[in-house]
Design a protein around this motif. Structure first.
Motif, PDB file in Angstrom:
ATOM      1  N   LYS A  20     -49.006   1.961  -9.403  1.00 21.22           N
ATOM      2  CA  LYS A  20     -48.884   2.284  -7.983  1.00 21.22           C
ATOM      3  C   LYS A  20     -47.642   3.116  -7.688  1.00 21.22           C
ATOM      4  N   TYR A  21     -46.535   2.809  -8.289  1.00 21.34           N
ATOM      5  CA  TYR A  21     -45.274   3.455  -7.953  1.00 21.34           C
ATOM      6  C   TYR A  21     -44.811   4.496  -8.964  1.00 21.34           C
ATOM      7  N   VAL A  22     -44.480   4.069 -10.154  1.00 20.48           N
ATOM      8  CA  VAL A  22     -43.891   4.975 -11.131  1.00 20.48           C
ATOM      9  C   VAL A  22     -44.874   6.043 -11.578  1.00 20.48           C
ATOM     10  N   GLU A  23     -46.086   5.663 -11.894  1.00 15.75           N
ATOM     11  CA  GLU A  23     -47.070   6.657 -12.333  1.00 15.75           C
ATOM     12  C   GLU A  23     -47.321   7.702 -11.255  1.00 15.75           C
ATOM     13  N   THR A  24     -47.340   7.286 -10.011  1.00 19.39           N
ATOM     14  CA  THR A  24     -47.522   8.238  -8.916  1.00 19.39           C
ATOM     15  C   THR A  24     -46.378   9.251  -8.904  1.00 19.39           C
ATOM     16  N   LEU A  25     -45.160   8.773  -9.050  1.00 13.46           N
ATOM     17  CA  LEU A  25     -44.006   9.673  -9.072  1.00 13.46           C
ATOM     18  C   LEU A  25     -44.022  10.578 -10.295  1.00 13.46           C
ATOM     19  N   LEU A  26     -44.415  10.039 -11.437  1.00 13.60           N
ATOM     20  CA  LEU A  26     -44.491  10.851 -12.652  1.00 13.60           C
ATOM     21  C   LEU A  26     -45.530  11.965 -12.514  1.00 13.60           C
ATOM     22  N   ARG A  27     -46.646  11.658 -11.888  1.00 13.96           N
ATOM     23  CA  ARG A  27     -47.693  12.675 -11.695  1.00 13.96           C
ATOM     24  C   ARG A  27     -47.245  13.794 -10.755  1.00 13.96           C
ATOM     25  N   CYS A  50     -30.326   0.590 -25.126  1.00 15.61           N
ATOM     26  CA  CYS A  50     -29.019   0.740 -24.476  1.00 15.61           C
ATOM     27  C   CYS A  50     -28.637  -0.517 -23.695  1.00 15.61           C
ATOM     28  N   ASP A  51     -27.376  -0.879 -23.763  1.00  9.51           N
ATOM     29  CA  ASP A  51     -26.864  -2.038 -23.029  1.00  9.51           C
ATOM     30  C   ASP A  51     -26.866  -1.828 -21.518  1.00  9.51           C
ATOM     31  N   GLN A  52     -26.960  -0.593 -21.068  1.00  7.71           N
ATOM     32  CA  GLN A  52     -26.919  -0.295 -19.638  1.00  7.71           C
ATOM     33  C   GLN A  52     -28.286  -0.406 -18.960  1.00  7.71           C
ATOM     34  N   LEU A  53     -29.357  -0.642 -19.715  1.00  6.14           N
ATOM     35  CA  LEU A  53     -30.695  -0.784 -19.137  1.00  6.14           C
ATOM     36  C   LEU A  53     -30.865  -2.185 -18.562  1.00  6.14           C
ATOM     37  N   MET A  54     -31.274  -2.246 -17.304  1.00  2.00           N
ATOM     38  CA  MET A  54     -31.561  -3.527 -16.680  1.00  2.00           C
ATOM     39  C   MET A  54     -32.728  -3.349 -15.724  1.00  2.00           C
ATOM     40  N   ASN A  55     -33.831  -4.008 -16.034  1.00  2.00           N
ATOM     41  CA  ASN A  55     -35.031  -3.965 -15.197  1.00  2.00           C
ATOM     42  C   ASN A  55     -35.487  -2.543 -14.906  1.00  2.00           C
ATOM     43  N   GLY A  56     -35.441  -1.668 -15.903  1.00  2.00           N
ATOM     44  CA  GLY A  56     -35.917  -0.294 -15.753  1.00  2.00           C
ATOM     45  C   GLY A  56     -34.915   0.653 -15.123  1.00  2.00           C
ATOM     46  N   THR A  57     -33.723   0.155 -14.819  1.00  2.00           N
ATOM     47  CA  THR A  57     -32.702   0.960 -14.157  1.00  2.00           C
ATOM     48  C   THR A  57     -31.495   1.125 -15.071  1.00  2.00           C
ATOM     49  N   CYS A  58     -30.938   2.329 -15.089  1.00  2.00           N
ATOM     50  CA  CYS A  58     -29.694   2.578 -15.818  1.00  2.00           C
ATOM     51  C   CYS A  58     -28.565   2.074 -14.943  1.00  2.00           C
ATOM     52  N   MET A  59     -27.839   1.099 -15.407  1.00  2.00           N
ATOM     53  CA  MET A  59     -26.758   0.517 -14.624  1.00  2.00           C
ATOM     54  C   MET A  59     -25.536   1.434 -14.556  1.00  2.00           C
ATOM     55  N   SER A  60     -25.527   2.490 -15.349  1.00  2.00           N
ATOM     56  CA  SER A  60     -24.428   3.446 -15.302  1.00  2.00           C
ATOM     57  C   SER A  60     -24.600   4.430 -14.154  1.00  2.00           C
ATOM     58  N   VAL A  65     -35.016   4.905 -15.366  1.00  2.00           N
ATOM     59  CA  VAL A  65     -35.004   5.652 -16.624  1.00  2.00           C
ATOM     60  C   VAL A  65     -36.344   6.316 -16.922  1.00  2.00           C
ATOM     61  N   GLU A  66     -37.447   5.711 -16.514  1.00  2.00           N
ATOM     62  CA  GLU A  66     -38.748   6.304 -16.796  1.00  2.00           C
ATOM     63  C   GLU A  66     -38.969   7.597 -16.022  1.00  2.00           C
ATOM     64  N   LEU A  67     -38.292   7.751 -14.909  1.00  2.00           N
ATOM     65  CA  LEU A  67     -38.382   9.003 -14.159  1.00  2.00           C
ATOM     66  C   LEU A  67     -37.389  10.024 -14.693  1.00  2.00           C
ATOM     67  N   ARG A  68     -36.169   9.614 -14.908  1.00  2.00           N
ATOM     68  CA  ARG A  68     -35.160  10.557 -15.408  1.00  2.00           C
ATOM     69  C   ARG A  68     -35.576  11.132 -16.759  1.00  2.00           C
ATOM     70  N   ALA A  69     -36.077  10.296 -17.628  1.00  3.48           N
ATOM     71  CA  ALA A  69     -36.474  10.741 -18.963  1.00  3.48           C
ATOM     72  C   ALA A  69     -37.639  11.722 -18.927  1.00  3.48           C
ATOM     73  N   ALA A  70     -38.403  11.731 -17.855  1.00  5.03           N
ATOM     74  CA  ALA A  70     -39.573  12.595 -17.748  1.00  5.03           C
ATOM     75  C   ALA A  70     -39.226  14.046 -17.425  1.00  5.03           C
ATOM     76  N   TYR A  71     -38.040  14.287 -16.913  1.00  7.04           N
ATOM     77  CA  TYR A  71     -37.620  15.648 -16.574  1.00  7.04           C
ATOM     78  C   TYR A  71     -36.959  16.315 -17.776  1.00  7.04           C
ATOM     79  N   ALA A  72     -37.420  17.496 -18.130  1.00 11.80           N
ATOM     80  CA  ALA A  72     -36.935  18.201 -19.312  1.00 11.80           C
ATOM     81  C   ALA A  72     -35.430  18.448 -19.284  1.00 11.80           C
ATOM     82  N   LYS A  73     -34.884  18.793 -18.148  1.00  6.96           N
ATOM     83  CA  LYS A  73     -33.474  19.183 -18.081  1.00  6.96           C
ATOM     84  C   LYS A  73     -32.514  18.040 -17.777  1.00  6.96           C
TER      85      LYS A  73
END
Length: 81
Positions: A20-27, A50-60, A65-73
């Protein structure tokens, strides 16, 4: 109540809501801006370790992370990818 996996990606922690949420944004990411699928998977593997991953979010940086990693740049704030 079950405890959330702090070192999981959103698709693992919230499988019912993921589509419902992440896949929609990825598309919605324009193809010209997307990372190649193998690059995306490699990035997610590194994020999961990574130690900074918590519940799908980069704590740094606070990104999903699933959205950030999807962008090439995009880059990891710790230069892991």
């Amino acid at each position: 109540m079950s405890q959330l996996c702090k070192r999981c990606l959103l698709r693992e922690a919230f499988p019912a809501d993921y589509e419902k949420y992440v896949e929609t944004l990825l598309r919605r990411i324009p193809e010209a801006q997307k990372a190649a699928e193998d690059v995306y998977r490699s990035r997610l593997t590194q994020c999961k370790a990574c130690d900074q991953l918590m519940n799908g979010t980069c704590m740094s940086c606070g990104c999903l992370v699933e959205l950030r990693a999807a962008y090439a740049k995009e880059k990891c704030p710790f230069r892991k990818w």
